[in-house]
Design a protein around this motif. Structure first.
Motif, PDB file in Angstrom:
ATOM      1  N   ARG A 148       0.831  -1.199   0.000  1.00 32.86           N
ATOM      2  CA  ARG A 148       0.000   0.000   0.000  1.00 32.86           C
ATOM      3  C   ARG A 148       0.870   1.256   0.000  1.00 32.86           C
ATOM      4  NH1 ARG A 148      -3.763  -2.066   4.921  1.00 32.86           N
ATOM      5  NH2 ARG A 148      -1.642  -2.410   5.719  1.00 32.86           N
ATOM      6  N   ASP A 149       0.438   2.249  -0.750  1.00 27.82           N
ATOM      7  CA  ASP A 149       1.159   3.522  -0.848  1.00 27.82           C
ATOM      8  C   ASP A 149       1.074   4.246   0.485  1.00 27.82           C
ATOM      9  OD1 ASP A 149       2.030   6.114  -1.354  1.00 27.82           O
ATOM     10  OD2 ASP A 149       1.210   6.151  -3.375  1.00 27.82           O
ATOM     11  N   MET A 150       2.224   4.421   1.174  1.00 21.14           N
ATOM     12  CA  MET A 150       2.223   5.000   2.509  1.00 21.14           C
ATOM     13  C   MET A 150       1.905   6.487   2.509  1.00 21.14           C
ATOM     14  SD  MET A 150       2.476   2.774   4.808  1.00 21.14           S
ATOM     15  CE  MET A 150       2.797   3.849   6.199  1.00 21.14           C
ATOM     16  N   PHE A 151       2.192   7.186   1.416  1.00 20.98           N
ATOM     17  CA  PHE A 151       1.829   8.603   1.350  1.00 20.98           C
ATOM     18  C   PHE A 151       0.316   8.766   1.376  1.00 20.98           C
ATOM     19  CE2 PHE A 151       0.546  12.287  -1.239  1.00 20.98           C
ATOM     20  CZ  PHE A 151       1.080  13.299  -0.450  1.00 20.98           C
ATOM     21  N   ARG A 152      -0.356   8.039   0.496  1.00 16.34           N
ATOM     22  CA  ARG A 152      -1.818   8.135   0.451  1.00 16.34           C
ATOM     23  C   ARG A 152      -2.437   7.599   1.742  1.00 16.34           C
ATOM     24  NH1 ARG A 152      -3.435   6.408  -5.779  1.00 16.34           N
ATOM     25  NH2 ARG A 152      -2.302   8.102  -6.803  1.00 16.34           N
ATOM     26  N   ARG A 153      -1.864   6.541   2.274  1.00 16.70           N
ATOM     27  CA  ARG A 153      -2.386   5.957   3.518  1.00 16.70           C
ATOM     28  C   ARG A 153      -2.209   6.921   4.687  1.00 16.70           C
ATOM     29  NH1 ARG A 153      -4.200   1.312   5.557  1.00 16.70           N
ATOM     30  NH2 ARG A 153      -3.359   0.468   7.485  1.00 16.70           N
ATOM     31  N   THR A 154      -1.063   7.606   4.736  1.00 19.02           N
ATOM     32  CA  THR A 154      -0.813   8.556   5.823  1.00 19.02           C
ATOM     33  C   THR A 154      -1.734   9.765   5.736  1.00 19.02           C
ATOM     34  OG1 THR A 154       1.518   7.879   5.959  1.00 19.02           O
ATOM     35  CG2 THR A 154       0.935  10.033   6.898  1.00 19.02           C
ATOM     36  N   VAL A 155      -1.887  10.319   4.544  1.00 24.70           N
ATOM     37  CA  VAL A 155      -2.771  11.477   4.363  1.00 24.70           C
ATOM     38  C   VAL A 155      -4.209  11.105   4.705  1.00 24.70           C
ATOM     39  CG1 VAL A 155      -3.722  13.118   2.697  1.00 24.70           C
ATOM     40  CG2 VAL A 155      -1.285  12.591   2.666  1.00 24.70           C
ATOM     41  N   THR A 156      -4.642   9.913   4.292  1.00 31.30           N
ATOM     42  CA  THR A 156      -5.994   9.452   4.622  1.00 31.30           C
ATOM     43  C   THR A 156      -6.151   9.283   6.123  1.00 31.30           C
ATOM     44  OG1 THR A 156      -6.149   8.305   2.498  1.00 31.30           O
ATOM     45  CG2 THR A 156      -7.708   7.656   4.208  1.00 31.30           C
ATOM     46  N   GLY A 157      -5.128   8.723   6.782  1.00 29.04           N
ATOM     47  CA  GLY A 157      -5.172   8.563   8.231  1.00 29.04           C
ATOM     48  C   GLY A 157      -5.253   9.892   8.960  1.00 29.04           C
ATOM     49  N   LEU A 158      -4.502  10.875   8.486  1.00 25.75           N
ATOM     50  CA  LEU A 158      -4.559  12.203   9.096  1.00 25.75           C
ATOM     51  C   LEU A 158      -5.924  12.840   8.876  1.00 25.75           C
ATOM     52  CD1 LEU A 158      -1.044  13.623   8.156  1.00 25.75           C
ATOM     53  CD2 LEU A 158      -1.880  13.124  10.444  1.00 25.75           C
ATOM     54  N   SER A 159      -6.507  12.620   7.704  1.00 31.73           N
ATOM     55  CA  SER A 159      -7.842  13.152   7.427  1.00 31.73           C
ATOM     56  C   SER A 159      -8.871  12.555   8.384  1.00 31.73           C
ATOM     57  CB  SER A 159      -8.231  12.850   5.975  1.00 31.73           C
ATOM     58  OG  SER A 159      -9.542  13.297   5.696  1.00 31.73           O
ATOM     59  N   VAL A 160      -8.785  11.246   8.625  1.00 30.70           N
ATOM     60  CA  VAL A 160      -9.671  10.597   9.587  1.00 30.70           C
ATOM     61  C   VAL A 160      -9.489  11.207  10.971  1.00 30.70           C
ATOM     62  CG1 VAL A 160     -10.155   8.427  10.795  1.00 30.70           C
ATOM     63  CG2 VAL A 160      -9.815   8.423   8.327  1.00 30.70           C
ATOM     64  N   SER A 161      -8.229  11.416  11.374  1.00 33.56           N
ATOM     65  CA  SER A 161      -7.935  11.982  12.689  1.00 33.56           C
ATOM     66  C   SER A 161      -8.464  13.408  12.816  1.00 33.56           C
ATOM     67  CB  SER A 161      -6.425  11.957  12.947  1.00 33.56           C
ATOM     68  OG  SER A 161      -5.938  10.641  13.020  1.00 33.56           O
ATOM     69  N   ILE A 162      -8.310  14.200  11.776  1.00 27.76           N
ATOM     70  CA  ILE A 162      -8.777  15.589  11.817  1.00 27.76           C
ATOM     71  C   ILE A 162     -10.298  15.628  11.935  1.00 27.76           C
ATOM     72  CG2 ILE A 162      -9.018  17.707  10.461  1.00 27.76           C
ATOM     73  CD1 ILE A 162      -6.197  17.133   9.351  1.00 27.76           C
ATOM     74  N   ARG A 163     -10.985  14.824  11.135  1.00 30.79           N
ATOM     75  CA  ARG A 163     -12.450  14.816  11.195  1.00 30.79           C
ATOM     76  C   ARG A 163     -12.942  14.319  12.553  1.00 30.79           C
ATOM     77  NH1 ARG A 163     -13.935  11.126   6.613  1.00 30.79           N
ATOM     78  NH2 ARG A 163     -11.713  10.793   6.311  1.00 30.79           N
ATOM     79  N   LEU A 164     -12.284  13.298  13.079  1.00 25.42           N
ATOM     80  CA  LEU A 164     -12.650  12.800  14.396  1.00 25.42           C
ATOM     81  C   LEU A 164     -12.348  13.852  15.463  1.00 25.42           C
ATOM     82  CD1 LEU A 164     -12.171   9.204  15.639  1.00 25.42           C
ATOM     83  CD2 LEU A 164     -11.525  11.066  17.143  1.00 25.42           C
TER      84      LEU A 164
END
Length: 274
Positions: free
Chosen positions: A60-76
Motif C-alpha cells: 500500500r502507498d504510505m503517502f496516500r495511507r498517511t494522508v488518509t489517516g490524518l484526514s480521519v484523525s482531523i475529522r474525528l
C-alpha cells in the motif's frame, strides 16, 4: 514599508495552517479508496520518486495511507472537540443558571474527572462503548471538557460580580436571560479558543489509544493503526513506515496549535498592538 507586528504574523501563520489542514482533510477524502489498494509486487519499497513515503508489507502507498489517516484523525478531532466544548460551555455556564448547589456539584464532577488518569479513563469509556469509531468519539468527548469547563466557570463567577450583571438581575431579567444574553458574548472568545486547542489533544489521544489497540479498528487507515503496524517492522530496517506518519501527525498538531494561538491574538484586544 510598515513592519508587521506579532498579531499580524500570527494571523498569517493561522491562515496558512488552516489552508494546510483543509488540504490534508480534502486529500484524505480523495485518497480514501486508493489508500487501501494492495499490490504485493511493490511491497516494502523504500521511499522513492514514485512512492515518497515508501510502501508497506501489503504494497500500500504510505503517502496516500498517511494522508488518509490524518484526514480521519482531523475529522474525528473536529467532532469530539466540538462535543467536548459544548459540554464544557453548558456545565461552566451552569454556575450562573442553576445556583450554588448545582455549581458545587459541577465543580466536584470536574475535580473527579481531572483526578482520574486521562488515558485510563479514555480507554475504559472507549472499551465500554465497543471501541471503533463511535467508542473513540464518545471516550474523547467525555474526557476532554474539564479544563475548558473550569475556565468558563471561573469567568462566569467573575461576571456574576460585575455591575452590569447585577443591574440586569435587578431589572427583573431571569437567570437564563442573564446567562445567554449578557454572559455568553463575553464567554465566546474563551469558548472558541478552547475549542480549537482541544483539536490537537483529541487527535493525539485518538492516535494513542488506537496504537494501544483500544481505539479504531485495524481496517481503518488511521495514524494510530499505521504506527502500531509499523512497530514490528522497525527492527527489519523499514523505518519509513513509522517516521513519515509520525512526523505528519506532529505537524498537524502544530498546525492546530498555531490556529489556536492566532485565534487567541485575534480575540484578545490587549494583544492587538503587541
Amino acid at each position: 514599508m510598515k513592519k508587521w507586528n506579532r498579531r499580524q504574523w500570527m494571523v498569517l501563520l493561522m491562515m496558512i495552517s488552516l489552508f494546510l489542514l483543509i488540504l490534508v482533510t480534502g486529500g484524505g477524502l480523495a485518497f480514501e479508496e486508493a489508500a487501501g489498494a494492495t499490490d504485493f509486487s511493490r511491497r516494502n519499497l523504500a521511499p522513492c520518486v514514485e512512492y515518497p513515503f515508501g510502501t508497506d508489507f501489503m504494497g500500500r502507498d504510505m503517502f496516500r495511507r498517511t494522508v488518509t489517516g490524518l484526514s480521519v484523525s482531523i475529522r474525528l478531532g473536529l467532532l469530539t472537540a466540538g462535543v467536548s466544548a459544548v459540554i464544557a460551555f453548558f456545565l461552566g455556564l451552569g454556575a450562573a443558571v442553576l445556583g450554588k448547589g448545582a455549581d458545587a456539584l459541577i465543580s466536584g464532577v470536574i475535580d473527579l474527572v481531572m483526578g482520574i488518569p486521562h488515558i485510563l479513563l479514555l480507554i475504559l469509556i472507549s472499551v465500554a462503548c465497543g471501541k471503533g469509531f463511535w467508542g473513540v468519539v464518545i471516550g474523547i468527548s467525555l474526557t476532554h471538557w474539564t479544563s475548558l469547563a473550569r475556565l468558563i466557570r471561573g469567568e462566569v463567577l467573575q461576571l456574576k460580580e460585575s455591575n452590569y450583571i447585577k443591574i440586569a438581575s435587578r431589572l427583573g431579567h431571569g437567570k437564563l436571560k442573564v446567562a445567554f444574553a449578557h454572559m455568553t458574548p463575553h464567554l465566546l472568545p474563551q469558548f472558541i479558543t478552547g475549542l480549537v486547542l482541544m483539536f490537537p489533544h483529541a487527535i493525539l489521544h485518538e492516535a494513542s489509544i488506537t496504537f494501544l489497540g483500544f481505539g479504531l479498528s485495524p481496517e481503518e487507515p488511521a495514524i494510530g493503526v499505521i504506527l502500531s503496524e509499523s512497530m514490528q517492522y522497525l527492527v527489519m530496517g523499514r523505518w519509513w513506515l513509522a517516521l513519515f506518519p509520525g512526523l505528519l501527525l506532529a505537524g498537524v498538531v502544530l498546525l492546530f496549535h498555531f490556529l489556536g494561538q492566532g485565534l487567541l491574538l485575534l480575540l484578545d484586544p490587549e494583544q492587538a498592538h503587541s
